[in-house]
Design an enzyme around this catalytic site. Structure first.
Site, mmCIF file in Angstrom:
data_model
loop_
_atom_site.group_PDB
_atom_site.id
_atom_site.type_symbol
_atom_site.label_atom_id
_atom_site.label_comp_id
_atom_site.label_asym_id
_atom_site.label_seq_id
_atom_site.Cartn_x
_atom_site.Cartn_y
_atom_site.Cartn_z
ATOM 1 C CG ASP A 13 -14.542 -26.234 -37.148
ATOM 2 O OD1 ASP A 13 -14.765 -27.722 -37.730
ATOM 3 O OD2 ASP A 13 -14.252 -25.573 -38.660
ATOM 4 C CE LYS A 16 -22.048 -27.262 -34.896
ATOM 5 N NZ LYS A 16 -20.892 -26.589 -36.098
ATOM 6 N N GLY A 40 -17.178 -32.707 -36.497
ATOM 7 C CA GLY A 40 -16.091 -33.338 -35.162
ATOM 8 C C GLY A 40 -16.585 -32.192 -34.373
ATOM 9 C CG HIS A 41 -19.302 -31.425 -32.639
ATOM 10 N ND1 HIS A 41 -20.374 -32.203 -32.423
ATOM 11 C CD2 HIS A 41 -19.568 -30.780 -32.780
ATOM 12 C CE1 HIS A 41 -21.345 -31.331 -32.922
ATOM 13 N NE2 HIS A 41 -20.261 -31.098 -33.682
ATOM 14 C CD GLN A 222 -21.623 -31.207 -41.242
ATOM 15 O OE1 GLN A 222 -22.601 -31.113 -41.643
ATOM 16 N NE2 GLN A 222 -20.556 -32.082 -41.440
#
Length: 432
Positions: A13, A16, A40-41, A222
């Protein structure tokens, strides 16, 4: 330098996605190489928010996206994401997305196993419950079904029956209902019609691009502190998360010679269980969470917040061989009177600069802090180092010193261009 690897340097988180989006402007293709749809991005482009899980962020720049063999692919989740992104205005086709034919298939039974195993643990890991861990277990146990097997119904039936014999035995032992073969097979055959056109030997595609001098950007999921070997085990993900994973997770061995860019927040966050030496369970922690919008992109779970841990960051830099750092969310610290950075730990009264591997020792860790002055001015949207207050510049310098890696990018806001560029990861280091 035609290869850059972007990975998280903390517990995930870190932002990235927006760093990948920034670097993708100069890339020819963007490659996902680990994890699954638990990643999740979130990106903000022209005021519009995009949320991606399996799809590479470079697709938003019109670049070829590649999902490598190191990713476990839930076909239902993938197709739902493709449809959602298409409905938001970006068509995803086999011309814009390539998926490794030897990537591992994530099944509904993996999701059932994930829930059952998490419930059976004495202390929950805090998984996303999306079946990622059991899918990687199957790959290591040689029970996994590869995406290429979707092309042959007979082979698919045989492989699925073998996987379910094991899955249902474990589910029964944990008091959970069995998964049925026929409905699962029918769903996979239906999904295969849409997925098969995307499949290619990704290793070959990337090798040819590399030989032609194309710029290849690797997008990690991650982060280093969640790495199955080097993270805060057992509270980790089920795959390798460092820059070295880019080579095996994409099939391009020369990825190991790329610029490894570690992304870290100006503070620290963590989702789920596990050690977090600098966690703040107070008003400052709550302020960081609300101002930083620290809630999971996919899960909505509130993130735990705390001060930056430079000792663990230094470990990530060294283990990951990180060439430089991208520092995100600096603006979230605006208005704090003072800031703290963890520089090491005391365990049973003994000072040490590395985080212990033993679970018992971890329970006796006390962080050692260095205090720096904060700043009252706003850094939001700053796009040059001179636009930052001196206290903010000093904070950035100190992070680089303690981590042992230069800071090449500083993110100061949610918009695509809210970035201070100190060095270009695509360019060779001076003297290199």
């Amino acid at each position: 330098m035609n290869k850059v690897i972007v990975t998280g340097a903390q517990w995930g988180d870190e932002g990235k996605g927006r760093i990948v989006d920034l670097l993708a402007e100069a890339a020819d293709c963007v490659v996902r190489f680990n994890g699954g749809h638990n990643a999740g991005h979130t990106l903000v482009v022209g005021g519009k928010t995009w949320k991606l899980a399996l799809l590479p962020c470079g697709l938003l720049r019109g670049k070829l996206g590649v999902i490598g063999n190191g990713v476990v692919v839930d076909p239902q989740a993938l197709l739902a994401e493709i449809d959602r992104i298409a409905a938001e205005g970006l068509a995803i086709t086999p011309d814009t997305l390539a998926i490794a034919d030897n990537a591992t298939l994530l099944l509904p039974s993996h999701i059932a196993l994930d829930a059952a195993q998490e419930a059976a643990r004495a202390q929950a890991i805090g998984t996303t419950g999306r079946g990622i861990g059991p899918a990687f277990e199957d790959r290591a146990g040689r029970r996994a079904i590869r995406l290429a097997d979707l092309a042959d119904p007979a082979v698919l039936r045989e492989r699925l029956a073998e996987a379910l014999r094991y899955h249902n035995a474990v589910l029964a032992a944990l008091g959970r209902p069995a998964c049925e073969l026929e409905p699962m097979l029918a769903a996979l055959l239906e999904q295969a019609r849409r997925i098969l056109p995307y499949l290619r030997p990704a290793w070959k595609l990337l090798s040819e691009a590399d030989q032609a001098g194309r710029r290849i950007l690797f997008e990690g999921a991650q982060a280093m502190l969640l790495d199955v070997e080097h993270g805060t085990y057992p509270f980790v993900t089920s795959s390798g998360t460092g820059p070295a994973q880019a080579a095996s997770g994409s099939g391009l061995g020369s990825a190991a010679r790329g610029h490894a860019l570690g992304v870290c927040k100006a503070y620290a966050t963590r989702v789920g269980g596990g050690p977090f030496p600098t966690e703040l369970d107070d008003a400052v922690g709550a302020r960081l969470r609300e101002k930083g919008g620290e809630y999971g992109t996919n899960t909505g779970r509130a993130r735990r917040c705390g001060w930056l841990d430079a000792a663990l960051l230094r470990q990530s830099v060294r283990v990951g061989g990180m060439s430089s750092l991208a520092l995100t969310k600096l603006d979230v610290l605006d208005g704090l009177a003072e800031l703290k950075i963890c520089t090491g730990y005391r365990v049973d009264g003994v000072l040490r600069d590395d985080y212990p591997a033993g679970l018992a020792e971890r329970g006796r860790v006390a962080p050692v802090y260095e205090t720096l002055p904060g700043w009252q001015e706003s850094t939001r949207g700053a796009r040059s180092l001179d636009a930052l207050p001196e206290a903010a510049r000093a904070y950035v310098r100190r992070i680089a010193e303690l981590a042992g890696a230069p800071v090449s990018l500083i993110s100061t806001g949610a918009e695509r261009d809210d970035v201070i560029r100190l060095a270009d990861p695509w360019m060779p280091a001076s003297g290199g």
